[in-house]
Motif scaffolding. Structure first.
Motif, PDB file in Angstrom:
ATOM      1  N   ARG A 142       0.839  -1.184  -0.017  1.00  0.00           N
ATOM      2  CA  ARG A 142      -0.090  -0.161   0.104  1.00  0.00           C
ATOM      3  C   ARG A 142       0.699   0.953   0.028  1.00  0.00           C
ATOM      4  O   ARG A 142       0.423   2.252  -0.569  1.00  0.00           O
ATOM      5  N   PHE A 143       1.903   1.197   0.844  1.00  0.00           N
ATOM      6  CA  PHE A 143       2.930   2.260   0.901  1.00  0.00           C
ATOM      7  C   PHE A 143       3.401   2.512  -0.577  1.00  0.00           C
ATOM      8  O   PHE A 143       3.687   3.635  -1.181  1.00  0.00           O
ATOM      9  N   ALA A 144       4.126   1.506  -1.269  1.00  0.00           N
ATOM     10  CA  ALA A 144       4.683   1.533  -2.613  1.00  0.00           C
ATOM     11  C   ALA A 144       3.702   2.110  -3.641  1.00  0.00           C
ATOM     12  O   ALA A 144       4.206   2.692  -4.494  1.00  0.00           O
ATOM     13  N   ARG A 145       2.458   1.706  -3.481  1.00  0.00           N
ATOM     14  CA  ARG A 145       1.228   2.483  -4.395  1.00  0.00           C
ATOM     15  C   ARG A 145       0.926   3.634  -4.104  1.00  0.00           C
ATOM     16  O   ARG A 145       0.309   4.584  -5.090  1.00  0.00           O
ATOM     17  N   GLY A 146       1.225   4.344  -3.028  1.00  0.00           N
ATOM     18  CA  GLY A 146       1.065   5.461  -2.830  1.00  0.00           C
ATOM     19  C   GLY A 146      -0.346   5.677  -2.001  1.00  0.00           C
ATOM     20  O   GLY A 146      -0.716   6.937  -1.936  1.00  0.00           O
ATOM     21  N   GLU A 147      -0.890   4.644  -1.730  1.00  0.00           N
ATOM     22  CA  GLU A 147      -2.273   4.772  -0.682  1.00  0.00           C
ATOM     23  C   GLU A 147      -2.017   5.185   0.837  1.00  0.00           C
ATOM     24  O   GLU A 147      -3.063   6.020   0.817  1.00  0.00           O
ATOM     25  N   ILE A 148      -1.030   5.165   1.165  1.00  0.00           N
ATOM     26  CA  ILE A 148      -0.621   5.803   2.490  1.00  0.00           C
ATOM     27  C   ILE A 148       0.643   6.643   2.527  1.00  0.00           C
ATOM     28  O   ILE A 148       1.568   6.330   1.835  1.00  0.00           O
ATOM     29  N   ASP A 149       0.868   7.512   3.423  1.00  0.00           N
ATOM     30  CA  ASP A 149       2.133   8.223   3.365  1.00  0.00           C
ATOM     31  C   ASP A 149       3.058   7.718   4.302  1.00  0.00           C
ATOM     32  O   ASP A 149       2.909   6.544   4.965  1.00  0.00           O
ATOM     33  N   ASP A 150       4.296   8.482   4.409  1.00  0.00           N
ATOM     34  CA  ASP A 150       5.375   7.740   5.142  1.00  0.00           C
ATOM     35  C   ASP A 150       5.050   7.623   6.958  1.00  0.00           C
ATOM     36  O   ASP A 150       5.331   6.542   7.627  1.00  0.00           O
ATOM     37  N   GLU A 151       4.250   8.686   7.306  1.00  0.00           N
ATOM     38  CA  GLU A 151       3.930   8.730   8.833  1.00  0.00           C
ATOM     39  C   GLU A 151       2.932   7.753   8.803  1.00  0.00           C
ATOM     40  O   GLU A 151       3.133   6.888   9.955  1.00  0.00           O
ATOM     41  N   GLU A 152       1.826   7.593   8.308  1.00  0.00           N
ATOM     42  CA  GLU A 152       0.867   6.510   8.378  1.00  0.00           C
ATOM     43  C   GLU A 152       1.661   5.251   8.338  1.00  0.00           C
ATOM     44  O   GLU A 152       1.114   4.082   9.039  1.00  0.00           O
ATOM     45  N   TYR A 153       2.496   5.036   7.325  1.00  0.00           N
ATOM     46  CA  TYR A 153       3.116   3.633   7.076  1.00  0.00           C
ATOM     47  C   TYR A 153       3.967   3.159   8.402  1.00  0.00           C
ATOM     48  O   TYR A 153       3.903   2.128   9.132  1.00  0.00           O
ATOM     49  N   GLN A 154       4.824   4.212   9.079  1.00  0.00           N
ATOM     50  CA  GLN A 154       5.422   3.825  10.076  1.00  0.00           C
ATOM     51  C   GLN A 154       4.576   3.777  11.262  1.00  0.00           C
ATOM     52  O   GLN A 154       4.684   2.976  12.080  1.00  0.00           O
ATOM     53  N   HIS A 155       3.635   4.583  11.555  1.00  0.00           N
ATOM     54  CA  HIS A 155       2.605   4.273  12.567  1.00  0.00           C
ATOM     55  C   HIS A 155       1.878   3.053  12.935  1.00  0.00           C
ATOM     56  O   HIS A 155       1.990   2.159  13.487  1.00  0.00           O
ATOM     57  N   ARG A 156       1.483   2.432  11.484  1.00  0.00           N
ATOM     58  CA  ARG A 156       0.818   1.370  11.172  1.00  0.00           C
ATOM     59  C   ARG A 156       1.874  -0.052  11.402  1.00  0.00           C
ATOM     60  O   ARG A 156       1.550  -1.172  12.060  1.00  0.00           O
ATOM     61  N   LEU A 157       3.024   0.197  10.902  1.00  0.00           N
ATOM     62  CA  LEU A 157       4.150  -0.760  11.076  1.00  0.00           C
ATOM     63  C   LEU A 157       4.499  -1.036  12.643  1.00  0.00           C
ATOM     64  O   LEU A 157       4.581  -2.005  13.113  1.00  0.00           O
ATOM     65  N   MET A 158       4.523   0.196  13.392  1.00  0.00           N
ATOM     66  CA  MET A 158       4.838  -0.184  14.845  1.00  0.00           C
ATOM     67  C   MET A 158       3.562  -0.658  15.439  1.00  0.00           C
ATOM     68  O   MET A 158       3.858  -1.385  16.382  1.00  0.00           O
ATOM     69  N   VAL A 159       2.493  -0.461  14.997  1.00  0.00           N
ATOM     70  CA  VAL A 159       1.368  -1.149  15.712  1.00  0.00           C
ATOM     71  C   VAL A 159       1.278  -2.522  15.398  1.00  0.00           C
ATOM     72  O   VAL A 159       0.953  -3.413  16.208  1.00  0.00           O
ATOM     73  N   LEU A 160       1.611  -2.853  13.990  1.00  0.00           N
ATOM     74  CA  LEU A 160       1.621  -4.433  13.726  1.00  0.00           C
ATOM     75  C   LEU A 160       2.709  -5.278  14.556  1.00  0.00           C
ATOM     76  O   LEU A 160       2.696  -6.368  15.014  1.00  0.00           O
ATOM     77  N   ARG A 161       3.773  -4.550  14.594  1.00  0.00           N
ATOM     78  CA  ARG A 161       4.810  -5.114  15.643  1.00  0.00           C
ATOM     79  C   ARG A 161       4.772  -4.882  16.915  1.00  0.00           C
ATOM     80  O   ARG A 161       5.532  -5.554  17.622  1.00  0.00           O
ATOM     81  N   GLY A 162       3.961  -4.574  17.388  1.00  0.00           N
ATOM     82  CA  GLY A 162       3.328  -4.540  18.701  1.00  0.00           C
ATOM     83  C   GLY A 162       4.133  -3.490  19.652  1.00  0.00           C
ATOM     84  O   GLY A 162       4.099  -3.428  20.799  1.00  0.00           O
ATOM     85  N   THR A 163       4.755  -2.534  18.911  1.00  0.00           N
ATOM     86  CA  THR A 163       5.042  -1.246  19.513  1.00  0.00           C
ATOM     87  C   THR A 163       4.560  -0.042  19.357  1.00  0.00           C
ATOM     88  O   THR A 163       4.829   0.426  18.335  1.00  0.00           O
ATOM     89  N   ALA A 164       3.635   0.143  19.958  1.00  0.00           N
ATOM     90  CA  ALA A 164       2.757   1.407  19.698  1.00  0.00           C
ATOM     91  C   ALA A 164       3.504   2.714  20.035  1.00  0.00           C
ATOM     92  O   ALA A 164       4.562   2.866  20.795  1.00  0.00           O
ATOM     93  N   PRO A 165       3.171   3.621  19.108  1.00  0.00           N
ATOM     94  CA  PRO A 165       4.129   5.041  19.204  1.00  0.00           C
ATOM     95  C   PRO A 165       3.901   5.697  20.718  1.00  0.00           C
ATOM     96  O   PRO A 165       2.926   5.606  21.134  1.00  0.00           O
ATOM     97  N   GLY A 166       4.935   6.231  21.244  1.00  0.00           N
ATOM     98  CA  GLY A 166       5.084   6.710  22.325  1.00  0.00           C
ATOM     99  C   GLY A 166       5.335   5.767  23.500  1.00  0.00           C
ATOM    100  O   GLY A 166       5.280   6.496  24.740  1.00  0.00           O
ATOM    101  N   THR A 167       5.514   4.517  23.305  1.00  0.00           N
ATOM    102  CA  THR A 167       5.843   3.707  24.446  1.00  0.00           C
ATOM    103  C   THR A 167       7.180   3.249  24.393  1.00  0.00           C
ATOM    104  O   THR A 167       7.865   3.185  23.158  1.00  0.00           O
ATOM    105  N   ARG A 168       7.739   2.670  25.360  1.00  0.00           N
ATOM    106  CA  ARG A 168       9.048   2.221  25.616  1.00  0.00           C
ATOM    107  C   ARG A 168       9.207   0.896  25.565  1.00  0.00           C
ATOM    108  O   ARG A 168       8.300   0.295  26.453  1.00  0.00           O
ATOM    109  N   THR A 169       9.925  -0.034  24.824  1.00  0.00           N
ATOM    110  CA  THR A 169      10.204  -1.381  24.946  1.00  0.00           C
ATOM    111  C   THR A 169      11.415  -1.801  25.649  1.00  0.00           C
ATOM    112  O   THR A 169      12.305  -1.012  25.740  1.00  0.00           O
TER     113      THR A 169
END
Length: 94
Positions: free
Chosen positions: A67-94
């Motif tokens: 979706r990022f490669a096709r331009g459906e989402i921007d860089d910020e949304e890509y990074q946010h969703r990627l962190m959520v998928l990996r279980g590291t929500a933005p603003g939390t420490r691991t």
């Protein structure tokens, strides 16, 4: 031991004929259902192969990257969703 002189009465013939018809109907129904399922499966595969915008297959991260490669989402949304998928929500420490 063998009453009725080895013969089959009218109800016996009816039961045998009815059972045969039911068995044949079940065999035909199963064959038709299998043919329909196979036809839908191959039609779906053909449509997905010919349409590049079809639902992508693979892991969630691969789908997100596509979706990022096709331009459906921007860089910020890509990074946010990627962190959520990996279980590291933005603003939390691991």
């Amino acid at each position: 031991m063998y009453w009725n002189d080895h013969g089959m009465g009218g109800w016996g013939w009816f039961a045998m004929s009815f059972t045969t018809l039911i068995s044949l109907a079940l065999i035909v129904a199963v064959a038709v259902l299998m043919a329909r399922a196979f036809r839908q499966e191959t039609a779906g595969r053909t449509a997905a192969a010919s349409d590049p915008r079809a639902v992508p297959s693979g892991t969630a991260e691969n789908v997100l990257a596509e979706r990022f490669a096709r331009g459906e989402i921007d860089d910020e949304e890509y990074q946010h969703r990627l962190m959520v998928l990996r279980g590291t929500a933005p603003g939390t420490r691991t």
